[in-house]
Design an enzyme around this catalytic site. Structure first.
Site, short mmCIF file in Angstrom:
data_model
loop_
_atom_site.label_atom_id
_atom_site.label_comp_id
_atom_site.label_asym_id
_atom_site.label_seq_id
_atom_site.Cartn_x
_atom_site.Cartn_y
_atom_site.Cartn_z
N HIS A 169 49.43 -6.73 37.27
CA HIS A 169 48.76 -7.56 36.27
C HIS A 169 49.05 -9.04 36.41
CE1 HIS A 169 46.76 -6.83 32.08
NE2 HIS A 169 46.10 -7.70 32.80
N ASP A 224 45.86 -3.08 27.05
CA ASP A 224 47.14 -2.92 27.74
C ASP A 224 48.19 -2.33 26.80
OD1 ASP A 224 49.40 -3.29 29.39
OD2 ASP A 224 48.74 -5.27 30.05
N HIS A 246 51.18 -3.25 27.08
CA HIS A 246 52.15 -4.35 26.98
C HIS A 246 51.45 -5.65 26.58
CE1 HIS A 246 53.51 -1.39 30.03
NE2 HIS A 246 54.67 -1.54 29.42
N ASP A 285 52.42 -8.66 27.83
CA ASP A 285 52.47 -9.56 28.99
C ASP A 285 52.62 -11.02 28.55
OD1 ASP A 285 52.25 -7.34 30.55
OD2 ASP A 285 50.13 -7.61 31.02
N HIS A 339 54.51 -9.74 36.40
CA HIS A 339 53.38 -9.00 35.82
C HIS A 339 53.53 -8.82 34.31
CE1 HIS A 339 54.82 -4.48 35.86
NE2 HIS A 339 55.77 -5.28 35.47
N ASP A 387 44.43 -3.06 31.89
CA ASP A 387 45.56 -2.46 32.59
C ASP A 387 45.46 -0.95 32.38
OD1 ASP A 387 48.13 -1.46 33.30
OD2 ASP A 387 49.04 -3.41 32.87
N ASP A 426 47.60 1.18 32.39
CA ASP A 426 48.67 1.76 31.57
C ASP A 426 48.36 1.63 30.07
OD1 ASP A 426 49.65 -0.71 30.51
OD2 ASP A 426 51.14 -0.91 32.09
N GLU A 450 46.78 -2.44 38.01
CA GLU A 450 47.94 -1.56 37.97
C GLU A 450 47.66 -0.11 38.40
OE1 GLU A 450 51.00 -2.49 37.65
OE2 GLU A 450 50.98 -4.42 36.60
#
Length: 301
Positions: free
Chosen positions: A101, A124, A126, A128, A141, A228, A230, A273
């Site tokens: 990412h 996402d 996360h 980030d 990332h 992303d 994830d 990712e």
């Protein structure tokens, strides 16, 4: 989507984190049939190939501060920013395939040359939103959204000579379920709109996407989707470097993409990712391709 031509840009970057394999993500997505899928939707597809990525730094070459592979990530970001900007100037839709990412630093820098009030949907697990001071790992990332907001090391915030690239009030994070302390603090300080998995469960994806579209449509001159894999639950997308259980479902994600397609507001996108080494028979790349199909208007009837 407004454009009838899509330009695919591969970014085989694995320097923003430590788990190897995500550099093969663009190849895995192509192998899963992204070009053929989009051609069936009557788009003209140009595959621009992959940008060149530098080498991973050896341990002794690591900077004294908490940023791994800073030089190579910065150089790749400049290349990507230039490529994205070139694509926009042709009137095509930039579709960027990652890679980790950290590539979003370059993508958003290229977009910022055109859009002065760019909206960003950050799909996402996360935030980030880390910097060298707050990151537990030093992995870049985990920093691209902060860098694009102008927060962090100048080598990351200054890509393409524009700082900041985006405004906090133009960002919507969807699916967050793993936030570091520094990220939580920054979210509150900047007033960034976040829909955690609590909101996804409580409100449902339909309402979240309705609110997101309504929130961004009049305040932005373009909207970028940064997805992303994830963000999805590991059951549906196992081939990612930082899986977090309890994520968005495959079906909820399709609904989100379908609603964005109906809105007609997305002007660029990246899918990141995908790590084939950690995957099961290219399942995660296939999920990415299916979601892109929905984003670009694929329907059952």
């Amino acid at each position: 989507m407004a454009a009838d031509k899509i330009s695919i840009i591969g970014v085989p970057m694995d320097l923003g984190q430590t788990r190897r394999g995500v550099d093969m993500g663009p190849s895995a997505i192509r192998y899963a049939g992204i070009v053929e899928r989009l051609e069936l939707l009557d788009y003209t597809i140009e595959d621009s190939g992959d940008i060149e990525i530098g080498k991973r730094e050896k341990e002794l070459e690591e900077p004294l501060y908490n940023l791994k592979n800073l030089k190579a990530v910065s150089e790749a970001s400049e290349l990507l920013a230039s490529k994205v900007h070139d694509v926009i100037n042709t009137g095509a839709f930039p579709l960027v395939l990652g890679g980790d990412h950290s590539i979003a630093i370059g993508t958003l820098a290229g977009l910022a040359k055109k859009y002065k009030n760019l909206g960003v949907i950050w799909y996402d697990a996360h935030g980030d939103l880390n910097t060298a001071d707050t990151s537990p790992s030093g992995n870049i990332h985990g920093m691209p959204l902060a860098a694009s907001l102008g927060i962090g090391d100048p080598a990351l915030t200054g890509i393409a000579g524009i700082t900041p690239k985006i405004k906090p009030e133009n960002v919507v994070i969807i699916g967050a379920r793993s936030l570091d302390e520094g990220e939580r603090k920054l979210i509150k300080e900047k007033g960034i709109r976040v829909y955690t998995m609590h909101e996804v469960d409580r409100m449902g994806m339909t309402r979240i996407m309705e609110e997101t579209i309504e929130y961004l449509k009049d305040r932005t001159d373009g909207v970028h989707l940064s997805l992303d894999l994830d963000g999805l639950d590991p059951h549906d997308a196992p081939g990612v470097g930082t899986p977090v259980i309890g994520g968005i479902s495959y079906r909820e994600s399709h609904l989100a993409m379908e609603m964005l397609a109906e809105s007609g507001m997305i002007t660029s996108a990246e899918f990141v990712e995908v790590n084939p080494i950690l995957d099961e028979r290219n399942k995660t790349a296939s999920v990415a391709v299916a979601l892109m199909g929905s984003l670009f208007g694929e329907k059952l009837l």
